[in-house]
Design a protein around this motif. Structure first.
Motif, PDB file in Angstrom:
ATOM      1  N   MET A   1      37.771  47.428  37.052  1.00 40.04           N
ATOM      2  CA  MET A   1      36.996  47.494  35.809  1.00 40.04           C
ATOM      3  C   MET A   1      35.557  47.027  36.010  1.00 40.04           C
ATOM      4  N   LEU A   2      35.369  46.092  36.931  1.00 42.03           N
ATOM      5  CA  LEU A   2      34.026  45.573  37.204  1.00 42.03           C
ATOM      6  C   LEU A   2      33.332  46.350  38.318  1.00 42.03           C
ATOM      7  N   ASN A   3      34.080  47.298  38.910  1.00 44.30           N
ATOM      8  CA  ASN A   3      33.548  48.071  40.041  1.00 44.30           C
ATOM      9  C   ASN A   3      33.092  47.150  41.168  1.00 44.30           C
ATOM     10  N   HIS A   4      33.865  46.059  41.339  1.00 39.60           N
ATOM     11  CA  HIS A   4      33.555  45.084  42.387  1.00 39.60           C
ATOM     12  C   HIS A   4      34.851  44.333  42.685  1.00 39.60           C
ATOM     13  N   PRO A   5      35.314  44.310  43.917  1.00 38.12           N
ATOM     14  CA  PRO A   5      36.560  43.600  44.221  1.00 38.12           C
ATOM     15  C   PRO A   5      36.471  42.128  43.809  1.00 38.12           C
ATOM     16  N   VAL A   6      37.541  41.642  43.216  1.00 40.41           N
ATOM     17  CA  VAL A   6      37.613  40.234  42.813  1.00 40.41           C
ATOM     18  C   VAL A   6      38.737  39.585  43.616  1.00 40.41           C
ATOM     19  N   SER A   7      38.369  38.667  44.508  1.00 38.71           N
ATOM     20  CA  SER A   7      39.379  37.979  45.307  1.00 38.71           C
ATOM     21  C   SER A   7      40.007  36.850  44.495  1.00 38.71           C
TER      22      SER A   7
END
Length: 205
Positions: free
Chosen positions: A70-76
């Motif tokens: 959803m953020l177009n950015h991987p969230v670790s």
């Protein structure tokens, strides 16, 4: 002193034992993902994603993967936990009150959160982890969030207590009413001073 018997005090965590700053959490995650705060708020709450995780509908891997998409950015996991940790500050006064209860009754926590919070409480909230240890239960474990009766009743059953002898403390009125409707004793938290008076009234202090 009343004739009510309380054998378990079941605390809400955030808003009672700790202060929770959602804006700090948003800002921290926005910075680590290069997204706007508005995008983060929508992804976590506006979309209903966190509510599904808190209710145990999705696990932590699906939660993090969906959030990243959803953020177009991987969230670790580490990024998520760092943002969550930044949002938490212990409420020293209520924690001190909880410490005084140890000799008079059992204590536990029921929090509307996913397993990411309770599984990593030693990192996220060391003061609460030291005080409560394994007696911290996430709503995700019971397949429902407060104020659904299932959340309270399955938690109390897991602990081995009786609903009618369980004092539930929460800062949200709807959650307190949900506990009362489920057969628990409910108390709406305002501050440590009034909570201390309630404990004294019930003969717990």
């Amino acid at each position: 002193m009343t004739s009510v018997t309380v054998s378990l005090v079941l605390f809400d965590m955030e808003g009672v034992l700790t202060h929770y700053d959602r804006d700090v959490r948003v800002a921290h995650l926005a910075a680590s993902t290069n997204c706007s705060p508005e995008s983060v708020r929508h992804a976590i709450w506006g979309s209903g994603l966190e509510a599904r995780a808190d209710a145990g509908i999705i696990d932590e891997n699906e939660y993090l993967a969906t959030l990243g998409a959803m953020l177009n950015h991987p969230v670790s996991k580490d990024e998520w936990l760092a943002a969550r940790r930044a949002s938490i500050t212990p409420n020293e006064q209520t924690l001190a009150l909880a410490g005084q209860l140890r000799s008079s009754c059992r204590m536990a926590i029921l929090t509307n959160n996913c397993h990411l919070v309770t599984d990593h409480l030693d990192y996220l909230n060391p003061a609460v982890d030291r005080m409560f240890g394994n007696a911290v239960y996430s709503s995700a474990s019971f397949g429902a969030t407060k104020p659904a009766a299932q959340a309270y009743l399955r938690c109390v059953e897991e602990i081995g207590a009786r609903p009618g002898e369980t004092l539930f403390i929460d800062d949200t009125g709807a959650n307190v009413q949900g506990a009362i409707d489920a057969g628990l004793i409910g108390y709406k938290f305002e501050n440590a001073a009034t909570l201390k008076r309630e404990f004294e009234r019930l003969g717990l202090l």
